[in-house]
Each structure stands twice: as C-alpha cells, then as structure tokens.
Design a protein around this motif. Sequence first.
Motif, PDB file in Angstrom:
ATOM      1  N   CYS A 142       1.439  -0.918  -0.285  1.00 47.97           N
ATOM      2  CA  CYS A 142       0.484   0.078  -0.357  1.00 47.97           C
ATOM      3  C   CYS A 142       0.561   0.705  -0.601  1.00 47.97           C
ATOM      4  O   CYS A 142       2.327   1.373   0.410  1.00 47.97           O
ATOM      5  CB  CYS A 142      -1.090  -0.091   0.964  1.00 47.97           C
TER       6      CYS A 142
ATOM      7  N   PRO B  35       1.589  -0.025   5.233  1.00 48.00           N
ATOM      8  CA  PRO B  35       2.517   0.144   4.420  1.00 48.00           C
ATOM      9  C   PRO B  35       4.076  -0.263   4.501  1.00 48.00           C
ATOM     10  O   PRO B  35       5.104  -0.410   3.631  1.00 48.00           O
ATOM     11  CB  PRO B  35       2.316   1.989   3.837  1.00 48.00           C
TER      12      PRO B  35
ATOM     13  N   ASN C 248      -0.480   4.274   0.095  1.00 48.12           N
ATOM     14  CA  ASN C 248      -1.370   5.426   1.133  1.00 48.12           C
ATOM     15  C   ASN C 248      -1.082   6.688   2.416  1.00 48.12           C
ATOM     16  O   ASN C 248      -1.597   7.424   2.756  1.00 48.12           O
ATOM     17  CB  ASN C 248      -2.521   4.929   0.885  1.00 48.12           C
TER      18      ASN C 248
ATOM     19  N   ARG D 268      -5.974  10.991   4.764  1.00 52.08           N
ATOM     20  CA  ARG D 268      -7.575   9.877   4.693  1.00 52.08           C
ATOM     21  C   ARG D 268      -7.243  10.564   2.810  1.00 52.08           C
ATOM     22  O   ARG D 268      -8.018  10.214   1.585  1.00 52.08           O
ATOM     23  CB  ARG D 268      -8.244   9.661   5.182  1.00 52.08           C
TER      24      ARG D 268
ATOM     25  N   HIS E 247     -10.922   2.565  -0.879  1.00 56.87           N
ATOM     26  CA  HIS E 247     -10.663   3.523  -0.496  1.00 56.87           C
ATOM     27  C   HIS E 247     -10.889   4.369  -1.195  1.00 56.87           C
ATOM     28  O   HIS E 247     -11.264   4.965  -2.582  1.00 56.87           O
ATOM     29  CB  HIS E 247      -8.957   3.924  -0.671  1.00 56.87           C
TER      30      HIS E 247
ATOM     31  N   PHE F  12      -2.555   7.111  11.221  1.00 62.56           N
ATOM     32  CA  PHE F  12      -2.493   5.958  11.760  1.00 62.56           C
ATOM     33  C   PHE F  12      -2.331   4.673  11.447  1.00 62.56           C
ATOM     34  O   PHE F  12      -2.068   3.512  12.584  1.00 62.56           O
ATOM     35  CB  PHE F  12      -4.102   5.377  12.318  1.00 62.56           C
TER      36      PHE F  12
ATOM     37  N   CYS G 235      -1.586   6.145   5.583  1.00 66.16           N
ATOM     38  CA  CYS G 235      -2.767   6.339   6.054  1.00 66.16           C
ATOM     39  C   CYS G 235      -2.281   6.747   7.798  1.00 66.16           C
ATOM     40  O   CYS G 235      -0.704   5.831   8.223  1.00 66.16           O
ATOM     41  CB  CYS G 235      -3.682   5.794   6.344  1.00 66.16           C
TER      42      CYS G 235
ATOM     43  N   GLN H 177      -5.531  -3.951  -0.571  1.00 66.68           N
ATOM     44  CA  GLN H 177      -5.491  -3.241   0.180  1.00 66.68           C
ATOM     45  C   GLN H 177      -6.125  -1.549   0.006  1.00 66.68           C
ATOM     46  O   GLN H 177      -6.869  -1.308   0.360  1.00 66.68           O
ATOM     47  CB  GLN H 177      -4.164  -2.383   0.784  1.00 66.68           C
TER      48      GLN H 177
END
Length: 446
Positions: free
Chosen positions: A165, A175, A167, A285, A246, A171, A169, A209
């Motif tokens: 992944c 990744p 992205n 996000r 997503h 939290f 994020c 993901q």
Amino acid sequence: MLIFFIMPSKKLYIKTFGCQMNVYDSERIAHLLAARDYHPVEDPDEADLVFLNTCSVREKPEQKVYSTLGRLRALKRKKSKLIIGIGGCMAQQEGETFLRRFPHVDFVVGTKEISRIGELLDELEVYGRRGLAANLSGRVDPYVRLPFFLPASKVVAFVSIMQGCDNFCSFCIVPYVRGREVSRPSREVVEEIRSLAGQGVKEVTLLGQNVNSYGQTSAGEMDFVGLLGAVQEIPGVERLRFTTSHPKDLSPSLIRTFGKFPKLCEHIHLPLQSGSARILQRMNRKYSPEEYLEKIHDLRRSCPGISITSDMIVGFPGEKEEDFRASMEMIAKIGFDDLFSFKYSDRPGTRAARFDEKVPEEIGQRRLAELQTLQRMITQEKNKAWEEKEAEVLVEGPSKAHPQENTGRTRTNHIVNFPRENLAPGAMVRVRIQRVYAHSLRGEIV
Ligand code: SAM
Ligand code: SF4
C-alpha cells in the motif's frame, strides 16, 4: 523382495490473526506445505509444525500472538521436535528480534517471502539452523503465482490482485509491513480465476489493500474497471466482489460498474474512519466528509439497494467530543449495513504514534461503546427490512454452528442460514427471509 517404507504424513496447525489478506496467505501456506507432506490439523497439540500468521494493525492481535507464543513454549518443552514458524505483519516488523526473544521459534518469514518457507524448513531439517527471510522487495512474492487447488467443497475464493500500500494513512502500519503497492499482471489474475472456475468456484473476491488503484503503478496495465470487465467475462464465475476500496480512489467509472456488470454483487466495503474533516486530514485520508457522502449518494443512485459497510476509528489523537459527534452524525446519516469499529491503537513507526493529544483510554472506550450501540440499532433496522423478502443465496455448505443447516450469502453479502435439503455447495437458491438476527438472516427455500 521390495520393502516400501511409507513415511507417516506430518501435521500442520496454522493460526491466523487479522485480516482477509492473512487468511488468503494462510491458505497458500497450507498449500505450499502440503507439497512437503504436511496436512492440516485443528489442534496444535497434535501438530509437528505450528505456524502463526500474525497481525500488527492494532495492539490487541499483537498481544494475542505473544500469549500464544507463551503457550507454545510449554508445548515445545513437552515435544522437543515441534517446529514453530512465524509469519505475517509482526514477523515482517520484528524479524530478527523474534528469533532473539523467543528461542523456541524456529523460523520467521516476512510478508513478501512466503515462497521461501520451504527453504527455511530445509535449513532447519538438514542443518538444524533457525532461519529468517524478511526482505520487503518491490516485487510480487511469487507464492501467489503457484497453481492453487481448492478443496472440492469450496465455491468461494479470494484472489490477490496486488500487494502492499502507498497511502500511508497516519495511523496505519500496513505500508511499513507489506511494502509499496505492486499489482499482479492482469493476465495472471485472469488465468488464476479461470483455473478456480474450472475447479467449481462460483464467487470470486478480488483482494488488495486499495483495489481501486490497481494497475496505476504498472506501465501499460489495465485499470481496476478494466480488470473487473475481464473477470466478468470468465465462464463459470457467477459472482464477483472486491475489497478494500479507498474512498479517494473510488472513481465515477467504478461506481457506474455497479448495476452495469451483472456479476458484480451489490455490496461495497468503503472505510470512512472518521466523520470529522479535521481528523480525516490528520489521518491523511485525502477526502472530506462531504466528498465521502457524495460517493455514497452516487453509489446508491447507480445501484439502488447496494449494501454499504465501513470501518471507523474512535479516539484518534486530537479527537475532540465534537469530532466524535461528527462521526456519529455521519453514521446516522448514511445508515451503513454493517460497521467494523476500532479504538485507535498507537502503532510504533507510524506518524500518528508521534502525535500528541492522545485520547485517554476511558474516553476511547466510552466512544466506542456509544458508536457500536448506534450501529447495532441501524443494522437491526436494516436487517428488519429483509423480513418476508426473497434473496438469491449461493450455498457454501453446512453451517459451522448448526451443521444440520445450510449457510450461504446474498449478493449483498448478508449471511443466510436455512434448513438443509441435500444441497451441494455451489447451488444458487432463492430463500425467503423469515427471521433476522444481529449478524445473520434465516429463511426457507422458496
Ligand atoms: N486497506 C484497508 C483500508 O484502507 O481500509 C484495510 C486496512 S486495515 C488492515 C483495516 C482497518 O483497521 C482500517 O480500515 C482501520 O479502520 C483499522 N486500523 C488500522 N490501523 C489502526 C490503528 N492504528 N488503530 C485502530 N484501528 C486501526
Ligand atoms: Fe492502511 Fe490506509 Fe493503506 Fe488501508 S489505505 S492499508 S488504512 S495505509
């Protein structure tokens, strides 16, 4: 005279923690090990090899792994030949540390090295060396490419279309423990699904993901809508699903495929995480609550009756009471069919772990309980609307809890149980819903 020695087959116990990706990996690991004469058992006490497929998305599943490891230490004292292997996200993250901290662990295999399990076992069995393989390379681990044969009774299958992944994020640990996003070639995915359909699989879920960004990092590759179109054409596949999406990458063309591709089931899992614009930004996000609502609106316009499920986090660092209220309002406004909700858990190495304004434990607990009470009411209400309605159900086999009953799913992904009438897994039946429960429906074949 020839004397044949038949080696008794070895016993494998796999314990899977965490998400669907791990369930998928565990199935493949069992398959890889079957080639080395390991056969699955349900009881770790019987096993010659115990494999823990771990999860580090939150602290709770991590603690469960540590307590399981404690029990395995005692088991190995009784059975010195027992082999213990660790895989999954914790294995990737801890690597060498696992071997140092737990002398009873024999090998550790990361998320992108599953294809090397055989090698690790050879090292152990031939040279007695404990092993580690945990490179996070940018390629697809070849284990997903091995021909895969399902048990004859399995009519639903997951197919990994990408790994990793991009992205980040704030939290999320994924990744860091699953590496950068890399898509499998569409030709390979289609071939695998053709083979599964040939083995009797009727329903396929494409797994990644963030499946919506499929193909974006591979030059010349088709996009996700293109892949859905290609899979939709495979004879024998009757139902098609995907997870996870997503919201930022849910394109208008993907929304339009619902209601356009007849095999694509009327369900989407679309994690919202928070209803507060400020918190969504801190979570990295890349969408606002308004943009999310617009996508829900478009989905429902394109596919009336689509079932929508989501993920929410409460107690993210800096979440004030008004942010939490915004999440509650979004939940009430959207009316998700079901929701997976979590109390924020600090993940070392992620950006959010370094944020201050941590929400006290008891406030997080209280918010989670409140949110779950609201969602329970909504789910009950939504499920009630199914009463006396008919639904198409794909029979998956006898129910685990009540083997005298059949279990299956509607196209909207609701579990339905109904009395058994000698139905083989794979049958498509119409069921009239008579009773609804918190997590399932019950009915009778029409
Ligand atoms: N890629 C998927 C996505 O974007 O939703 C799945 C990611 S994760 C395995 C599944 C869910 O776990 C997330 O949607 C999020 O709600 C939750 N989660 C991830 N990290 C978390 C954390 N640090 N604390 C609490 N929940 C977390
Ligand atoms: Fe984690 Fe976000 Fe990637 Fe999902 S999209 S795996 S939540 S970083």
